[in-house]
Design an enzyme around this catalytic site. Sequence first.
Site, PDB file in Angstrom:
ATOM      1  N   SER A 255       0.835  -1.200   0.000  1.00 11.84           N
ATOM      2  CA  SER A 255       0.000   0.000   0.000  1.00 11.84           C
ATOM      3  C   SER A 255       0.870   1.252   0.000  1.00 11.84           C
ATOM      4  O   SER A 255       0.405   2.337  -0.362  1.00 11.84           O
ATOM      5  CB  SER A 255      -0.935  -0.003   1.206  1.00 11.84           C
ATOM      6  OG  SER A 255      -0.193  -0.017   2.410  1.00 11.84           O
TER       7      SER A 255
ATOM      8  N   HIS B  90      -3.991  13.710   1.770  1.00 19.56           N
ATOM      9  CA  HIS B  90      -3.354  13.513   0.479  1.00 19.56           C
ATOM     10  C   HIS B  90      -3.726  14.633  -0.486  1.00 19.56           C
ATOM     11  O   HIS B  90      -4.631  15.430  -0.219  1.00 19.56           O
ATOM     12  CB  HIS B  90      -3.748  12.163  -0.127  1.00 19.56           C
ATOM     13  CG  HIS B  90      -3.004  11.000   0.436  1.00 19.56           C
ATOM     14  ND1 HIS B  90      -3.422  10.324   1.562  1.00 19.56           N
ATOM     15  CD2 HIS B  90      -1.856  10.382   0.046  1.00 19.56           C
ATOM     16  CE1 HIS B  90      -2.577   9.342   1.830  1.00 19.56           C
ATOM     17  NE2 HIS B  90      -1.617   9.361   0.926  1.00 19.56           N
ATOM     18  N   HIS B  91      -3.064  14.629  -1.621  1.00 18.32           N
ATOM     19  CA  HIS B  91      -3.344  15.588  -2.685  1.00 18.32           C
ATOM     20  C   HIS B  91      -4.731  15.350  -3.281  1.00 18.32           C
ATOM     21  O   HIS B  91      -5.318  14.277  -3.150  1.00 18.32           O
ATOM     22  CB  HIS B  91      -2.282  15.467  -3.791  1.00 18.32           C
ATOM     23  CG  HIS B  91      -2.078  14.076  -4.273  1.00 18.32           C
ATOM     24  ND1 HIS B  91      -2.862  13.485  -5.241  1.00 18.32           N
ATOM     25  CD2 HIS B  91      -1.186  13.123  -3.890  1.00 18.32           C
ATOM     26  CE1 HIS B  91      -2.462  12.252  -5.449  1.00 18.32           C
ATOM     27  NE2 HIS B  91      -1.440  11.996  -4.642  1.00 18.32           N
TER      28      HIS B  91
ATOM     29  N   LYS C  91      -5.762  12.224  -5.561  1.00 19.18           N
ATOM     30  CA  LYS C  91      -5.836  10.844  -5.066  1.00 19.18           C
ATOM     31  C   LYS C  91      -7.273  10.352  -5.160  1.00 19.18           C
ATOM     32  O   LYS C  91      -8.195  10.985  -4.648  1.00 19.18           O
ATOM     33  CB  LYS C  91      -5.310  10.738  -3.638  1.00 19.18           C
ATOM     34  CG  LYS C  91      -5.278   9.298  -3.145  1.00 19.18           C
ATOM     35  CD  LYS C  91      -4.363   9.114  -1.972  1.00 19.18           C
ATOM     36  CE  LYS C  91      -4.275   7.664  -1.537  1.00 19.18           C
ATOM     37  NZ  LYS C  91      -3.740   6.793  -2.607  1.00 19.18           N
TER      38      LYS C  91
ATOM     39  N   THR D 193      -2.621   3.125   2.554  1.00 16.51           N
ATOM     40  CA  THR D 193      -1.737   3.218   3.715  1.00 16.51           C
ATOM     41  C   THR D 193      -2.545   3.318   5.005  1.00 16.51           C
ATOM     42  O   THR D 193      -2.240   2.664   6.004  1.00 16.51           O
ATOM     43  CB  THR D 193      -0.805   4.436   3.576  1.00 16.51           C
ATOM     44  OG1 THR D 193      -0.047   4.303   2.373  1.00 16.51           O
ATOM     45  CG2 THR D 193       0.133   4.556   4.766  1.00 16.51           C
TER      46      THR D 193
END
Length: 241
Positions: free
Chosen positions: A96, A130-131, A134, A141
């Site tokens: 992941s 996250h960005h 995504k 993760t």
Amino acid sequence: MRIALLGYGKMGKAIEEIAIAKGHQIVLKVSRETNYDLSTIDVAIDFSIPEMAVTHLTNCLEAGVPVVSGTTGWLKDYDKITTLCDTKKGAFLYASNFSVGVNIFFELNKRLAELMAPLSEYNVSLEEIHHTQKLDAPSGTAITLAEGIISNTTNEKWELMEKESDNAFAKAEEKTIPISSKRTGQVPGTHIIDYKSPIDTITIKHEAHSRAGFAQGALLAAEWLVGKKGVFSMRDVLNIS
């Protein structure tokens, strides 16, 4: 090595840059194609999209090409792919997250969960950032981290919370780990685990500064996988017992 990049987005490009600098050849780059020639490939690296991952992995294993995958969102078919790998006596490695730091963080997370398990006054929660590009939420993760906690505590499942507040976390079911997923800017990946009690909070955090760590780890895994047979993880690559 002669490498196939299955998925040529930002991660594919980052891997390409590092691989070429190390003297490897990028022989094949595909995105949504389903038919391509793998006959000259030493190893394939899959960072595609969930709906293409199973096709790419199947193509590689059918062709006898070792394949490393970092695509998330397709794991309902994980057993299908590992069975195919065993049948074909191939080589497959999924993670992941390929960052060496994150894989150490996975182990730290499990050890902390073991220590916290007897302490019922602490409630655990997980946040990932996250960005905005995504696609999946929570991240692979974050799911791996939640599974690490579940396997070492009395928690039984995780739940994605719609809100990003402590109040939303408080609404999580008993024995359920609440996960908050945020998408903002160009954040490569941040994961935070909190254990909160009425008197204090224990926090562990991993923050990626760029995609370079993920790309380096994926290439390290690909180099390691060549010549092997079986189903592996980054724990094998890093010799974490």
